[in-house]
Design a protein around this motif. Structure first.
Motif, PDB file in Angstrom:
ATOM      1  N   UNK A   1      46.792  31.686  47.706  1.00 32.73           N
ATOM      2  CA  UNK A   1      46.103  32.049  48.944  1.00 32.73           C
ATOM      3  C   UNK A   1      45.077  33.137  48.643  1.00 32.73           C
ATOM      4  N   UNK A   2      43.984  33.120  49.389  1.00 31.26           N
ATOM      5  CA  UNK A   2      42.939  34.127  49.212  1.00 31.26           C
ATOM      6  C   UNK A   2      42.257  34.341  50.560  1.00 31.26           C
ATOM      7  N   UNK A   3      42.442  35.550  51.109  1.00 38.48           N
ATOM      8  CA  UNK A   3      41.897  35.839  52.444  1.00 38.48           C
ATOM      9  C   UNK A   3      40.717  36.814  52.399  1.00 38.48           C
ATOM     10  N   UNK A   4      40.164  37.059  51.210  1.00 32.86           N
ATOM     11  CA  UNK A   4      39.063  38.036  51.111  1.00 32.86           C
ATOM     12  C   UNK A   4      37.817  37.541  51.849  1.00 32.86           C
ATOM     13  N   UNK A   5      37.313  38.355  52.743  1.00 31.66           N
ATOM     14  CA  UNK A   5      36.078  38.055  53.491  1.00 31.66           C
ATOM     15  C   UNK A   5      35.226  39.314  53.551  1.00 31.66           C
ATOM     16  N   UNK A   6      34.056  39.349  52.928  1.00 33.50           N
ATOM     17  CA  UNK A   6      33.545  38.323  52.035  1.00 33.50           C
ATOM     18  C   UNK A   6      34.301  38.350  50.706  1.00 33.50           C
ATOM     19  N   UNK A   7      34.085  37.317  49.920  1.00 35.79           N
ATOM     20  CA  UNK A   7      34.733  37.264  48.602  1.00 35.79           C
ATOM     21  C   UNK A   7      34.257  38.431  47.736  1.00 35.79           C
ATOM     22  N   UNK A   8      35.134  38.911  46.861  1.00 32.63           N
ATOM     23  CA  UNK A   8      34.773  40.043  46.004  1.00 32.63           C
ATOM     24  C   UNK A   8      33.701  39.673  44.986  1.00 32.63           C
ATOM     25  N   UNK A   9      33.750  38.426  44.514  1.00 32.03           N
ATOM     26  CA  UNK A   9      32.715  37.946  43.589  1.00 32.03           C
ATOM     27  C   UNK A   9      32.461  36.478  43.881  1.00 32.03           C
ATOM     28  N   UNK A  10      31.246  36.027  43.626  1.00 33.33           N
ATOM     29  CA  UNK A  10      30.883  34.630  43.836  1.00 33.33           C
ATOM     30  C   UNK A  10      30.181  34.109  42.596  1.00 33.33           C
ATOM     31  N   UNK A  11      30.706  33.054  41.960  1.00 36.61           N
ATOM     32  CA  UNK A  11      31.965  32.388  42.281  1.00 36.61           C
ATOM     33  C   UNK A  11      33.159  33.232  41.846  1.00 36.61           C
ATOM     34  N   UNK A  12      34.292  33.125  42.556  1.00 33.78           N
ATOM     35  CA  UNK A  12      35.463  33.903  42.174  1.00 33.78           C
ATOM     36  C   UNK A  12      36.121  33.364  40.899  1.00 33.78           C
ATOM     37  N   UNK A  13      36.796  34.275  40.175  1.00 33.40           N
ATOM     38  CA  UNK A  13      37.450  33.886  38.912  1.00 33.40           C
ATOM     39  C   UNK A  13      38.964  33.972  39.071  1.00 33.40           C
ATOM     40  N   UNK A  14      39.670  33.113  38.346  1.00 37.10           N
ATOM     41  CA  UNK A  14      41.135  33.102  38.373  1.00 37.10           C
ATOM     42  C   UNK A  14      41.649  34.422  37.783  1.00 37.10           C
ATOM     43  N   UNK A  15      42.505  35.159  38.497  1.00 37.40           N
ATOM     44  CA  UNK A  15      42.984  36.442  37.973  1.00 37.40           C
ATOM     45  C   UNK A  15      43.875  36.271  36.748  1.00 37.40           C
ATOM     46  N   UNK A  16      44.402  35.065  36.521  1.00 38.06           N
ATOM     47  CA  UNK A  16      45.308  34.836  35.388  1.00 38.06           C
ATOM     48  C   UNK A  16      44.529  34.449  34.131  1.00 38.06           C
ATOM     49  N   UNK A  17      43.656  33.438  34.235  1.00 36.00           N
ATOM     50  CA  UNK A  17      43.008  32.942  33.009  1.00 36.00           C
ATOM     51  C   UNK A  17      41.497  33.172  32.987  1.00 36.00           C
ATOM     52  N   UNK A  18      40.928  33.620  34.103  1.00 35.30           N
ATOM     53  CA  UNK A  18      39.490  33.918  34.110  1.00 35.30           C
ATOM     54  C   UNK A  18      38.597  32.718  34.396  1.00 35.30           C
ATOM     55  N   UNK A  19      39.190  31.507  34.463  1.00 39.03           N
ATOM     56  CA  UNK A  19      38.363  30.324  34.767  1.00 39.03           C
ATOM     57  C   UNK A  19      37.865  30.411  36.212  1.00 39.03           C
ATOM     58  N   UNK A  20      36.877  29.604  36.531  1.00 38.91           N
ATOM     59  CA  UNK A  20      36.337  29.632  37.893  1.00 38.91           C
ATOM     60  C   UNK A  20      37.352  29.059  38.886  1.00 38.91           C
ATOM     61  N   UNK A  21      37.409  29.663  40.061  1.00 40.04           N
ATOM     62  CA  UNK A  21      38.233  29.109  41.143  1.00 40.04           C
ATOM     63  C   UNK A  21      37.369  28.188  41.988  1.00 40.04           C
ATOM     64  N   UNK A  22      38.023  27.232  42.652  1.00 39.70           N
ATOM     65  CA  UNK A  22      37.325  26.396  43.626  1.00 39.70           C
ATOM     66  C   UNK A  22      38.102  26.430  44.938  1.00 39.70           C
ATOM     67  N   UNK A  23      37.453  26.100  46.046  1.00 44.59           N
ATOM     68  CA  UNK A  23      38.204  26.011  47.302  1.00 44.59           C
ATOM     69  C   UNK A  23      39.257  24.907  47.192  1.00 44.59           C
ATOM     70  N   UNK A  24      40.449  25.158  47.746  1.00 46.10           N
ATOM     71  CA  UNK A  24      41.506  24.137  47.718  1.00 46.10           C
ATOM     72  C   UNK A  24      41.334  23.217  48.931  1.00 46.10           C
ATOM     73  N   UNK A  25      40.225  22.490  48.897  1.00 44.12           N
ATOM     74  CA  UNK A  25      39.925  21.535  49.965  1.00 44.12           C
ATOM     75  C   UNK A  25      39.529  20.215  49.297  1.00 44.12           C
ATOM     76  N   UNK A  26      39.626  19.153  50.076  1.00 45.56           N
ATOM     77  CA  UNK A  26      39.242  17.843  49.544  1.00 45.56           C
ATOM     78  C   UNK A  26      37.772  17.621  49.874  1.00 45.56           C
TER      79      UNK A  26
END
Ligand code: NAD
Length: 247
Positions: free
Chosen positions: A136-161
């Motif tokens: 889950x991520x409720x940051x508004x606005x996002x801290x960085x764009x595009x956001x990065x995975x806090x675990x591995x550093x890869x790019x995150x994407x919205x969990x939408x279809x």
């Protein structure tokens, strides 16, 4: 509003064992969340169909994330509509009540609905593009764009279809199963253009369920509906609810 049709809808609901509901962007329009189709359907010069795709994300993840950041900013500020509240209440009073939504805004849950199948994901969840972990991520606005995975550093994407992507097979199977077994399906605020969600009411109708559509405008599903209530979800649902209370 067609009072006779509202009365008939209330009678059908009262006599039904299993009620299924399919909602689309229209139910959130009265909360102030723009729909994809219609006069407020554009962001800058882009159409949703040009941004909510894997190709757009591969080409320009920053642009796509900026659009999601803008949508999250709108949704964070709004409250559920009278339609959302009424459906949450019905989950409490009807013994078998299932809500299937195409919406990603989380407003059904905010109104108190619990038994929800979110067919197209949730805008408040993000997914790692490398390890697929969903958080889950409720940051508004996002801290960085595009956001990065806090675990591995890869790019995150919205969990939408996105358009052109497959829905979760288990979720879709459950949605079709519920559609096939319900006695009545309420179809609320969807243009019925996006597949496979638009096929759920047809599956319900094939299996003998009554179809009640609530939408200010006719849709491709209107001709299949037993009752078409041309009006806003936030007016029609409370009107039906008012009659349920009287019996
Ligand atoms: P859509 O934008 O294609 O159609 C919206 C429908 O709602 C139209 O038929 C319109 O006539 C109707 N409508 C407008 N105001 C209404 C009201 N007050 N009461 C009832 N109906 C009303 O939406 P869709 O069919 O859900 O498909 C679009 C896709 O876009 C879906 O996949 C959905 O995930 C996504 N989407 C979601 C949101 C959200 O989460 N709020 C918003 C926009 C789009």
């Amino acid at each position: 509003m067609d009072k006779n049709a509202i009365k008939t809808a209330a009678e059908i609901l009262r006599d039904s064992g299993h009620i299924a509901v399919l909602t689309g962007a229209g139910i959130s329009a009265e909360s102030g969340v723009p729909t994809f189709r219609g006069e407020h359907g554009l962001w800058k010069q882009f159409r949703a169909e040009e941004l909510a795709t894997p190709e757009a994300f591969a080409r320009d993840p920053k642009l796509v994330w900026e659009w999601y950041d803008w949508r999250r900013g709108i949704i964070a500020k709004v409250e559920p509509s009278r339609g959302h509240w009424t459906l949450a209440k019905w989950e409490e009073i009807f013994p078998e009540f299932t809500l299937i939504t195409q919406n990603v805004d989380g407003l059904h849950a905010k109104a108190g609905s619990k038994n929800i199948l979110e067919l197209h994901g949730n805008i408040w969840k993000v997914r790692c593009t490398k390890e697929e972990a969903v958080t889950e991520n409720y940051a508004v606005p996002l801290n960085e764009i595009p956001p990065a995975c806090p675990v591995c550093g890869a790019m995150l994407r919205p969990h939408v279809v996105w358009f052109g992507e497959s829905l979760d097979a288990d979720l879709l199977g459950r949605a079709f199963g519920l559609s096939a077994s319900c006695d009545v399906m309420l179809v609320i605020g969807t243009s019925a253009f996006v597949q496979p969600a638009a096929s759920l009411p047809l599956r319900a109708a094939e299996n003998g369920a009554k179809i009640i559509e609530i939408n200010p405008a006719p849709t491709p599903l209107t001709s299949y509906a037993d009752i078409s209530l041309l009006g806003k979800a936030g007016e029609v649902l409370p009107a039906i609810d008012g009659l349920l209370q009287k019996e």
